[in-house]
Design a protein around this motif. Sequence first.
Motif, short mmCIF file in Angstrom:
data_model
loop_
_atom_site.label_atom_id
_atom_site.label_comp_id
_atom_site.label_asym_id
_atom_site.label_seq_id
_atom_site.Cartn_x
_atom_site.Cartn_y
_atom_site.Cartn_z
N GLY A 289 -26.57 -0.71 -21.11
CA GLY A 289 -27.02 -2.14 -21.14
C GLY A 289 -26.14 -2.54 -20.22
O GLY A 289 -25.34 -2.17 -19.51
N TRP A 290 -26.13 -4.23 -20.19
CA TRP A 290 -25.36 -4.97 -19.44
C TRP A 290 -24.90 -6.22 -20.25
O TRP A 290 -25.62 -6.70 -21.33
CB TRP A 290 -25.88 -5.38 -18.20
N THR A 291 -23.87 -6.79 -19.96
CA THR A 291 -23.36 -8.03 -20.54
C THR A 291 -22.64 -9.19 -19.63
O THR A 291 -22.26 -8.52 -18.83
CB THR A 291 -22.22 -7.60 -21.54
N ILE A 306 -21.17 -7.07 -16.23
CA ILE A 306 -20.79 -5.72 -16.32
C ILE A 306 -22.07 -4.74 -17.04
O ILE A 306 -22.60 -5.37 -17.86
CB ILE A 306 -19.75 -5.79 -17.28
N GLY A 307 -22.18 -3.85 -16.04
CA GLY A 307 -23.04 -2.70 -16.72
C GLY A 307 -22.45 -1.67 -17.42
O GLY A 307 -21.20 -1.20 -16.69
N PHE A 308 -23.03 -1.14 -18.16
CA PHE A 308 -22.08 -0.02 -19.07
C PHE A 308 -22.95 1.08 -19.42
O PHE A 308 -24.42 0.86 -19.61
CB PHE A 308 -21.55 -0.54 -19.98
N SER A 309 -22.69 2.37 -19.69
CA SER A 309 -23.47 3.21 -20.26
C SER A 309 -22.45 4.42 -20.70
O SER A 309 -21.28 4.55 -20.12
CB SER A 309 -24.31 4.01 -19.26
N ALA A 310 -22.59 4.99 -21.63
CA ALA A 310 -21.78 6.25 -22.24
C ALA A 310 -22.35 7.46 -21.49
O ALA A 310 -23.57 7.61 -20.99
CB ALA A 310 -22.06 6.19 -23.85
N LEU A 311 -21.48 8.38 -21.75
CA LEU A 311 -22.00 9.65 -21.06
C LEU A 311 -22.75 10.28 -22.00
O LEU A 311 -22.42 10.91 -23.03
CB LEU A 311 -20.55 10.60 -20.68
#
Length: 824
Positions: A289-291, A306-311
């Motif tokens: 997601g992004w926040t 900020i964009g984020f993602s788990a491996l």
Amino acid sequence: MAGTSRQGGFTKKLILSMLLVGLLPLLIGLSLAFYFGMREIREVNGANFQALAVETARRLDLVVVDEQTRNQQIAKLPVIIQELENLRDQIQQLSPEQVQARLSKEDAAWKSQDSTFQATIIEHPLTQTLIRSVLGTNTGFSSTSSMVARSATRVLYVTDILGRVVATTNANVSYLHQQSDWWKGAFHTGVGKPYISNLEFDDLLRTYTFSIAVPVMDSIRYRAVGVLHRVYDAKEFFAPSIDVIHFGKTGHVMLMDSDGRVISCPILNTGEKIADSQLIPLVTPLIPGWTLGTTDGHGGQDQSIIGFSALPTMSRVMMDSTGKPWHLFVWQSSEELFAPVYNLRIWIVSFGLISSVLLLILGVLVSRQVVRPLRDLQSAAQRIANREMTDPITIKTGDEIEDLAEEINHMNMQLQAAFSGLLSEVETKTQEVKYLRESTTQILEGIPDPVIMVDEHLDVKYMNQAFMHAAGLTNGWGDNQNLLQLISPSSQEQQQLRQEVHNLLDLSPTDTSANGDGETRMAKQINDPLLQHNTDSPSAHEHLLTIENRIFRYDWFPVGLRPGENPKYGILLRDTTDEKRLQDQLINSEKSTSLGVLCSGIGHELNNPLVGVIGLAEAIQDEEDVQKAKSHAKAIVQQGQRMAKVIRDLVGQIRNQEAAIPTALDLNVHLDLIVQYMNVKGDYPEVTIRKEYHDLPPFYGQTDEIRLLFFHVIKNAIQAMEGKGLLTLRTHTSDSGNIEIRIEDTGIGISPNLLAKVFDPFFTTKFQGEGSGLGLTIVQRIVQKYGGRVGLESVEGQGTQCSIILPGENQAHNKEEEEKGNLA
């Protein structure tokens, strides 16, 4: 002067109104365009950052999974499996003591850097196999190791089923690893599974590392015979995949763990924690997601996207290994990201300023045509106020302003006529107010009870002579002196006074009743000091204060206020010291009487076994059979032990009472003892007792008080049933942890109009001579002493239930010092 200070005010308002009418729609439109444009930019950039985080996470995931696969291929080399199987077979032939002795000896040799012992490991044939595997020259591989993994590898070693290092490419490692998290996770009690460690600082390698551990399975792939462990420099391993990703001047990607520690970042150092701890949970969920963060996570305080993602694949392995997955963090400087928006804002502000100047010029031109006649009206109004206007106003505008001038002329004539009688009427009212104030002061000074008036901060505004005498204020009192400083109440009394003032402030003094009589809601909630109130009943809410070692009961009463004046409240006090002492003496007398009844029950308990002892002793004198004599003697001992137990209970009770020591009590046991001491079954054979006991936590209290509490409740229940009926005793622990005791009878019950008075001193529903009316008063005082509460529920003609609720983790030993002496 007042008119001069506001000269030009209408002109300003007129110009301002024109500016608002012209600019407000324009500014609203521009602001909405700016807002929605900003939101669109955030959503587009956020979606782009999320997509970049997901793609980068997928690429890194492939790198780590590929490296895990290479390590698993190394673990499948026959030479490694054969060597570890041989070591397993050798270990199985040794006893546990021999194994432990060998481990201790080998570990000591490794720590002391014994060159002979270290050579057996460093020069082991498997070590060369591991080196070739790292370099990618080992035969049997379908592909060579990647240059990045080869460069980032700090050590690769193999351990056996005891966690011993069998072969290693670097001697800067520990020898035994059976207690290491990675070894236990990969060996998995012989089942074996991959393990990926979290970021940690290796003291021996002096760098931040992570590791991949895979089990070495035996030849038939049934059980693990060892673990292959590979340690990587975290920064060097991930930097080639992360540092190459950048966009704009500041946009980049960062890899971190779920605790917010940096694993690889072009800006922050590996192992450093991001500055904003509140940002960590926002960017570390397992779902991409992004926040919109309040900070940028890099030490800056600007808002950022900020964009984020788990491996994906790696997160599942790490959740199974350490419970802490890794996450991608995509970020760009707010200044660079929102630059187009800032430029748009500059254009909007510039356009708004130009429009404001044009509207301002137009407003000045229009106001000149409107303000002149208004200033003439203003001047006329000032002369009327100063009673200087004799000639009428002459304004010819042909509109509403001319009508207003005529109305002012008419008003001036009426005011001239009214002023003549107004001054005398004002003088009369002033004398009446002065008389009323003096009369009120004389009444308050003549009241024998202390009276004081305070504001919402408890600052004293008035006190009569009776209060000064009660508080020992021989030298009077100062202005705005605080009540708490004058009388020095206890901390509990201070808290009570502040809470009561707070409650009074919550009552709106202007909320009049619906009947239109002007009575305020505050006046209904507090008492009029000149009316008689039933304050002798402790069942009502008592307000008590201790002043100069005297106990005063007090009531609040409303004080009338002038418009705009801050709230004030009056307090009327009545000295109840002698009344309290007399009441406590009567309660002590009742307690002594009740204890006498209990002692009578104890005597009954002693009498029965004593008669048995005498009878058995007489039987022994005439008995020739030795066995029967022994049997009689055994019975005598049992009866004697029973009497001794009763005496011990009584002595323990007296000692605890004298020392006022709270004791851990089982309330079920003491409830039974009271029933036994009162001889309910013997004296009231038609009373059936039903017990529904549950396990209770220990209750700390004084034995005599708890027994006296149960005695009065059970006594009232039996008297209400007139010696026949069902007496139910229930105990249990509530969900909140409180101890609940319920004593029910099937007696005559109590009528609703009397139920509210049962805890009043000297109130009784019994006939003359059957009760003093203090039993339930004592019950209430004992229960309140321990922080509990007591209540009665009754249906007339069916029975009564007394509910006693005591704190489970009670604070009796804490409250003992505060309440000592409250219960005589």
